[in-house]
Design a protein around this motif. Structure first.
Motif, mmCIF file in Angstrom:
data_model
loop_
_atom_site.group_PDB
_atom_site.id
_atom_site.type_symbol
_atom_site.label_atom_id
_atom_site.label_comp_id
_atom_site.label_asym_id
_atom_site.label_seq_id
_atom_site.Cartn_x
_atom_site.Cartn_y
_atom_site.Cartn_z
ATOM 1 N N PRO B 168 0.815 -1.228 0.000
ATOM 2 C CA PRO B 168 0.000 0.000 0.000
ATOM 3 C C PRO B 168 0.845 1.273 0.000
ATOM 4 C CG PRO B 168 -0.180 -1.124 2.121
ATOM 5 C CD PRO B 168 0.565 -2.038 1.213
ATOM 6 N N LEU B 201 -6.251 2.494 -0.434
ATOM 7 C CA LEU B 201 -4.905 2.055 -0.046
ATOM 8 C C LEU B 201 -4.359 2.846 1.144
ATOM 9 C CD1 LEU B 201 -3.171 1.246 -3.434
ATOM 10 C CD2 LEU B 201 -3.792 -0.326 -1.624
ATOM 11 N N VAL B 224 -5.032 -4.917 -6.678
ATOM 12 C CA VAL B 224 -4.426 -3.575 -6.797
ATOM 13 C C VAL B 224 -3.544 -3.501 -8.057
ATOM 14 C CG1 VAL B 224 -2.781 -1.974 -5.712
ATOM 15 C CG2 VAL B 224 -4.571 -3.046 -4.338
#
Lengths: 83, 335
Positions: B168, B201, B224
């Motif tokens: 992230p 995120l 992602v």
């Protein structure tokens, strides 16, 4: 920062090489023209262009790997000597 | 230009996806822990197990934000459906992989399938702009390259997800740059999708940063990664995304090149890094170990996990700045 500068330098070098590679692809690979008359000609042209582009990209990737390998094993050797 | 309604919508989308992910992550984490779906935090002392597959919260938050945007701007329904479809398929593949690990050769093939919504909705423009050159016509080959692009981005992000907060943290930095680039290009719809992913995120980073309380699992990282690939295609910023992802591609490429084949982390017997007694990490000197980005960072000496992730984020910051520069060069090339 000391350990990051060489890595950032590799990133910038790889980026500069990538731009050069893209320029080469546009000037060399995309200059190839087998013909545009039929669909087969157009497909053949794009396949040849892509194949030449892939070869140029592979050369770029090999150069990238070589640079990193040299940096990595030198850094490992230096660290082992120091410790 | 960015009008007031678009700006407000993008800010709302970011906030909604942030809040939904922020609320959903601990709930999903608790649910996974109760079901025994946990994973060992390999870079900590033995015995620490954390809930896995919490990347589901990222997908839920993203879906919430994107849905709101699709309601406000129904004309962009194809774009949002293609984006969310790609994310959901990749997330589902990750979900299956988390429950029952997939073969290292099968996974990239399956993630390539995630591009189907983009192909079905036809939400791509087969003239990617190239720096110094401008748009190049790839009408026939472009649809064939789309599955490759989605497989590369999703697996590259997945392979970078090796430390607390690495995935992230690094992807958030990329998304700040990508959102700005898309807004500058007046691609407000794609910018909103990027902002929604950024919001999700950032919220997830809070729980996943060192010392992590949850893991996203392949569910999160593949989703992602596929989202980044989809953003590059929908936003027509393919070259810019490649530059932004240089650390991720570096990591995946070095690993594959040094091992010589596609591999799963659990298949590797010679680990690329070692844990020292004081908890810090050191690069392995074994020739057979894969050369990963973390191992290259550690080649100059041992570091703690938090410091390694900080360095990864720094390298992503550099690549994101280069991506902005690449966008500028492409723009100048067009003029």
């Amino acid at each position: 920062l000391k350990r990051l500068i060489p890595l950032a330098a590799i990133e910038i070098l790889v980026w500069a090489l990538m731009l050069t590679v893209l320029f080469l692809i546009s000037r060399v690979a995309f200059a190839i023209n087998i013909g545009v008359g039929t669909l087969a000609d157009r497909i053949a042209t794009q396949i040849v262009r892509t194949s030449v582009s892939v070869v140029i990209v592979v050369v770029w990737l090999l150069a990238w790997k070589k640079i990193t390998d040299v940096h990595f094993w030198r850094a490992i050797a230096r660290t082992n000597t120091t410790s | 230009m960015l009008d007031l309604l678009s700006a407000a919508s993008i800010a709302s989308v970011l906030t909604i996806s942030f809040l939904v992910t922020f609320v959903a992550t601990p709930i999903i984490g608790e649910a996974m822990r109760k079901r025994g779906i946990t994973g060992r935090d390999v870079h900590k002392s033995p015995g620490v197990r954390l809930p896995e597959m919490c990347g589901v919260a990222i997908v839920i938050g993203l879906a919430a934000g994107v849905s709101i945007y699709a309601i406000v701007f129904p004309s962009l329904i194809h774009e949002t459906a293609a984006f969310m479809g790609t994310v959901l398929i990749a997330g589902t593949i990750g979900f299956v992989d988390d429950l029952r690990p997939l073969n290292a050769r099968i996974k990239p093939l399956l993630t390539a399938v995630a591009c189907l919504p983009i192909l079905i909705f036809g939400t791509y423009y087969p003239h990617p702009p190239i720096p110094f050159v401008g748009p190049v016509s790839l009408t026939i080959i472009y649809p064939i390259l789309i599955p490759v692009a989605i497989a590369v981005t999703s697996n590259a992000v997945n392979m970078m997800d090796v430390m607390n907060g690495a995935m992230p943290g690094t992807v958030s930095v990329i998304l700040v740059a990508i959102t700005a680039i898309l807004l500058f290009s007046a691609k407000n719809g794609t910018a909103a999708l990027s902002a929604a992913l950024l919001g999700a995120l950032l919220a997830f980073y809070y729980f996943n940063r060192y010392p992590a309380k949850v893991f996203d699992g392949d569910t999160g990282s593949l989703a992602v990664g596929a989202a980044l690939g989809a953003l590059a295609i929908l936003g027509n910023i393919e070259a810019v995304m490649v530059v932004a992802l240089i650390p991720h591609i570096m990591n995946a490429f070095y690993g594959l090149a040094s091992v010589g084949r596609l591999y799963e982390r659990r298949e590797i017997h010679e680990r690329p890094i070692r844990i020292l007694e004081d908890g810090s990490l050191r690069a392995s000197t074994a020739k057979a170990a894969p050369i990963t980005l973390v191992r290259i960072i550690l080649a100059a000496g041992p570091l703690r996990e938090r410091e390694i992730v900080r360095d990864m984020i720094f390298l992503t910051l550099i690549s994101s700045l280069l991506a902005v520069l690449t966008f500028g060069i492409t723009l100048v090339g067009r003029i």
